[in-house]
Scaffold this active site. Structure first.
Site, PDB file in Angstrom:
ATOM      1  N   CYS A   9       0.808  -1.216   0.000  1.00 41.74           N
ATOM      2  CA  CYS A   9       0.000   0.000   0.000  1.00 41.74           C
ATOM      3  C   CYS A   9       0.848   1.275   0.000  1.00 41.74           C
ATOM      4  O   CYS A   9       1.195   1.812   1.058  1.00 41.74           O
ATOM      5  CB  CYS A   9      -0.997   0.044   1.143  1.00 41.74           C
ATOM      6  SG  CYS A   9      -2.179   1.367   0.858  1.00 41.74           S
ATOM      7  N   CYS A  17      -5.340   2.831  -4.558  1.00 45.41           N
ATOM      8  CA  CYS A  17      -4.949   3.192  -3.204  1.00 45.41           C
ATOM      9  C   CYS A  17      -5.851   4.318  -2.725  1.00 45.41           C
ATOM     10  O   CYS A  17      -5.745   5.442  -3.213  1.00 45.41           O
ATOM     11  CB  CYS A  17      -3.481   3.640  -3.227  1.00 45.41           C
ATOM     12  SG  CYS A  17      -2.900   4.088  -1.606  1.00 45.41           S
TER      13      CYS A  17
HETATM   14  C1  FAD Z   1      -1.451  -0.640   6.921  1.00 44.00           C
HETATM   15  C2  FAD Z   1      -1.900  -1.248   5.618  1.00 44.00           C
HETATM   16  C3  FAD Z   1      -2.791  -0.542   4.815  1.00 44.00           C
HETATM   17  C4  FAD Z   1      -3.214  -1.083   3.603  1.00 44.00           C
HETATM   18  N1  FAD Z   1      -4.117  -0.376   2.872  1.00 44.00           N
HETATM   19  C5  FAD Z   1      -4.596  -0.908   1.737  1.00 44.00           C
HETATM   20  C6  FAD Z   1      -5.639  -0.257   1.018  1.00 44.00           C
HETATM   21  O1  FAD Z   1      -6.124   0.800   1.426  1.00 44.00           O
HETATM   22  N2  FAD Z   1      -6.107  -0.829  -0.118  1.00 44.00           N
HETATM   23  C7  FAD Z   1      -5.610  -2.013  -0.571  1.00 44.00           C
HETATM   24  O2  FAD Z   1      -6.098  -2.506  -1.593  1.00 44.00           O
HETATM   25  N3  FAD Z   1      -4.600  -2.657   0.073  1.00 44.00           N
HETATM   26  C8  FAD Z   1      -4.092  -2.141   1.221  1.00 44.00           C
HETATM   27  N4  FAD Z   1      -3.117  -2.805   1.922  1.00 44.00           N
HETATM   28  C9  FAD Z   1      -2.364  -3.903   1.267  1.00 44.00           C
HETATM   29  C10 FAD Z   1      -3.078  -5.247   1.239  1.00 44.00           C
HETATM   30  O3  FAD Z   1      -3.556  -5.598   2.503  1.00 44.00           O
HETATM   31  C11 FAD Z   1      -2.088  -6.305   0.736  1.00 44.00           C
HETATM   32  O4  FAD Z   1      -1.517  -5.859  -0.483  1.00 44.00           O
HETATM   33  C12 FAD Z   1      -2.757  -7.645   0.484  1.00 44.00           C
HETATM   34  O5  FAD Z   1      -3.395  -8.112   1.661  1.00 44.00           O
HETATM   35  C13 FAD Z   1      -1.729  -8.657   0.011  1.00 44.00           C
HETATM   36  O6  FAD Z   1      -2.304  -9.905  -0.172  1.00 44.00           O
HETATM   37  P1  FAD Z   1      -1.387 -11.218  -0.305  1.00 44.00           P
HETATM   38  O7  FAD Z   1      -2.297 -12.350  -0.416  1.00 44.00           O
HETATM   39  O8  FAD Z   1      -0.349 -11.005  -1.343  1.00 44.00           O
HETATM   40  O9  FAD Z   1      -0.637 -11.274   1.089  1.00 44.00           O
HETATM   41  P2  FAD Z   1      -1.326 -11.517   2.511  1.00 44.00           P
HETATM   42  O10 FAD Z   1      -2.769 -11.140   2.499  1.00 44.00           O
HETATM   43  O11 FAD Z   1      -0.446 -10.857   3.496  1.00 44.00           O
HETATM   44  O12 FAD Z   1      -1.300 -13.096   2.662  1.00 44.00           O
HETATM   45  C14 FAD Z   1      -0.132 -13.853   2.648  1.00 44.00           C
HETATM   46  C15 FAD Z   1      -0.439 -15.149   3.378  1.00 44.00           C
HETATM   47  O13 FAD Z   1       0.656 -16.057   3.185  1.00 44.00           O
HETATM   48  C16 FAD Z   1       0.892 -16.729   4.399  1.00 44.00           C
HETATM   49  N5  FAD Z   1       2.291 -17.186   4.416  1.00 44.00           N
HETATM   50  C17 FAD Z   1       3.410 -16.451   4.577  1.00 44.00           C
HETATM   51  N6  FAD Z   1       4.487 -17.254   4.572  1.00 44.00           N
HETATM   52  C18 FAD Z   1       4.021 -18.513   4.375  1.00 44.00           C
HETATM   53  C19 FAD Z   1       4.652 -19.780   4.296  1.00 44.00           C
HETATM   54  N7  FAD Z   1       5.982 -19.915   4.440  1.00 44.00           N
HETATM   55  N8  FAD Z   1       3.883 -20.881   4.086  1.00 44.00           N
HETATM   56  C20 FAD Z   1       2.533 -20.767   3.952  1.00 44.00           C
HETATM   57  N9  FAD Z   1       1.882 -19.582   4.051  1.00 44.00           N
HETATM   58  C21 FAD Z   1       2.624 -18.473   4.258  1.00 44.00           C
HETATM   59  C22 FAD Z   1       0.611 -15.680   5.471  1.00 44.00           C
HETATM   60  O14 FAD Z   1       0.308 -16.287   6.725  1.00 44.00           O
HETATM   61  C23 FAD Z   1      -0.576 -14.944   4.884  1.00 44.00           C
HETATM   62  O15 FAD Z   1      -1.813 -15.476   5.321  1.00 44.00           O
HETATM   63  C24 FAD Z   1      -2.704  -2.335   3.165  1.00 44.00           C
HETATM   64  C25 FAD Z   1      -1.836  -3.057   3.989  1.00 44.00           C
HETATM   65  C26 FAD Z   1      -1.447  -2.526   5.207  1.00 44.00           C
HETATM   66  C27 FAD Z   1      -0.523  -3.331   6.093  1.00 44.00           C
END
Ligand code: FAD
Length: 410
Positions: A164, A344
């Site tokens: 983000c 965003c």
């Molecule tokens: C403060 C903040 C504000 C944000 N604001 C926004 C916003 O306004 N709008 C927006 O669209 N996005 C926003 N985001 C970003 C958004 O939340 C992330 O980009 C999104 O959740 C990423 O998804 P992902 O599935 O790639 O990762 P995640 O949702 O983080 O999921 C990754 C998963 O993989 C698992 N994992 C990690 N390592 C392993 C392993 N070795 N083996 C098995 N599993 C594993 C973790 O446990 C986790 O459950 C924000 C994030 C934050 C922190």
């Protein structure tokens, strides 16, 4: 060692990306054998962390049990993956088990590198040092803002990439708005320290965000990278690079310090054979298929996709990945294309959001016919009241109906 268990499609990570892909695959083809490797018992809606830190949303509303968010037909493997062997088509787990796959989706998200800042972990959650980036420290952000009685408030942004792109500055604007409402502005100095050289990755938004910072009296400091925190003595140390590329260090006192930590791919991903030099899973930016191993796909924060890392981006990536994975399964060409869309909602104060929507090459692509550079109360309501239920009940359930975004005519 026991014989490897085998699944048709294995997804590593049951966060935003992994869960959305699993649900969408099973909605389209309920007979598929899909396994999700995910150690966490809970799933957080991270985009609302900004509002939690700003004291206008409850942390308990950002979390649900993993069991309730993963599709019922999925085989949930409650373990961490430790190694990927793309030649053998196997994933190794922390408990030494091995899972074989026909197709693999890598969706492990990003790693928060708290320990890259000296002294931070020792003091996070006390001494006025807070962060919206962890559910463990996000409520303390609001305590710091709420208890602030004037002085120096510092906000940091690490080197790119981090999740983000707007989140580090959103909380600075909320804090400034709150201090103003409480009549503290004259006794308060707010400094935003950015490790990079620009306020936002899309140049078109920068002048409008600079106006927002100026209105809130937020001083912008570029090329200042937080490297150490001394919580008890309330001092933050920054590495500074000047216009000629010379480096030096400065120390700043603070009364509150909001830290956005440096971020990178998880260690076992960095050490795998799937990544580019920076450690991200190398996929074709349009099809989301791995550039070397064509039975592997990736999306979300861990992927090499050259766009801002958000849940909004995943909403557009997941349908493309799913369609292409199913085409691969059927022996058909990969026709679906991702255009780099991400968005965003930059919270610029209580009740105000500038919705930055853009695609590859920093092309501004609004979904609704509204001025994208104008702060809007409507988008505040969208962020606070519409997007969370949309996430839980629509996106994570594999529904895909969508309004098309269009490049802004200049
Ligand atoms: C403060 C903040 C504000 C944000 N604001 C926004 C916003 O306004 N709008 C927006 O669209 N996005 C926003 N985001 C970003 C958004 O939340 C992330 O980009 C999104 O959740 C990423 O998804 P992902 O599935 O790639 O990762 P995640 O949702 O983080 O999921 C990754 C998963 O993989 C698992 N994992 C990690 N390592 C392993 C392993 N070795 N083996 C098995 N599993 C594993 C973790 O446990 C986790 O459950 C924000 C994030 C934050 C922190």
């Amino acid at each position: 060692m026991t014989a490897p268990k085998s699944h048709q499609i294995v997804i590593i990570g049951g966060g935003t990306a992994g869960t959305t892909v699993a649900a969408s695959l099973l909605r389209k083809r309920p007979q598929l054998d899909v396994a999700v490797i995910e150690p966490s018992e809970v799933h957080y809606y991270q985009p609302a962390f900004t509002l939690v830190g700003g004291g206008t949303y409850s942390l308990s509303n950002t979390v649900k049990p993993q069991q309730a968010t993963l599709p019922k037909q999925v085989t949930w493997i409650r373990q961490s993956a430790t190694q990927i062997d793309p030649e053998q088509k196997q994933v190794h787990l922390l408990n030494d088990e091995i899972i074989s796959y026909q197709y693999l989706v890598v969706a492990t998200g990003i790693q928060l590198d708290w320990n890259k800042i000296d002294g931070l972990l020792e003091t996070l959650g006390e001494n006025g040092v807070c962060s919206n980036y962890s559910p463990q420290s996000v409520e303390y952000t609001w305590q710091c803002i709420d208890k602030f009685s004037g002085g120096k408030a510092l906000f940091t942004q690490p080197p790119v990439p981090f999740k983000c792109a707007g989140a580090p500055q959103k909380i600075a604007y909320l804090a400034a708005d709150q201090f103003h409402k409480r009549g503290l502005s004259k006794r308060t100095e707010i400094n935003f320290y950015n490790a990079g050289g620009a306020l936002f990755s899309v140049p078109d938004f920068i002048p409008y965000l600079e106006q927002t910072a100026a209105r809130h009296d937020v001083n912008l400091n570029f090329n200042h990278n937080l490297i150490a925190v001394d919580g008890p003595n309330k001092k933050a140390r920054f590495a500074v690079t000047d216009a000629d590329g010379n480096s030096s260090e400065i120390e700043q006192d603070f009364d509150m310090l909001h830290v956005t930590p440096p971020q990178s791919a998880p260690e076992f991903i960095k050490q795998s054979r799937l990544v580019n030099e920076a450690g991200w899973v190398t996929v074709d930016q349009f099809t989301l298929q791995h550039t070397q191993f064509d039975d592997i796909f990736s999306l979300g924060d861990v992927s090499s996709l050259p766009t801002s890392k958000t849940a909004a981006a995943i909403r557009k990536q997941a349908p493309v990945l799913v369609q292409n994975l199913l085409s691969r399964l059927d022996g058909k060409p990969l026709d679906a294309r991702y255009d780099g869309y991400t968005s965003c909602p930059v919270v610029t104060g209580y009740g105000k959001v500038m919705l930055a929507e853009f695609a590859y090459d920093a092309v501004v692509t609004p979904t609704l016919p509204l001025n994208p550079f104008k702060e809007s109360r409507f988008y505040w309501f969208v962020k606070k009241y519409f997007l969370p239920p949309m996430y839980w009940h629509f996106m994570l359930k594999g529904f895909e109906a969508d309004i098309t975004h269009k490049p802004l005519k200049k």
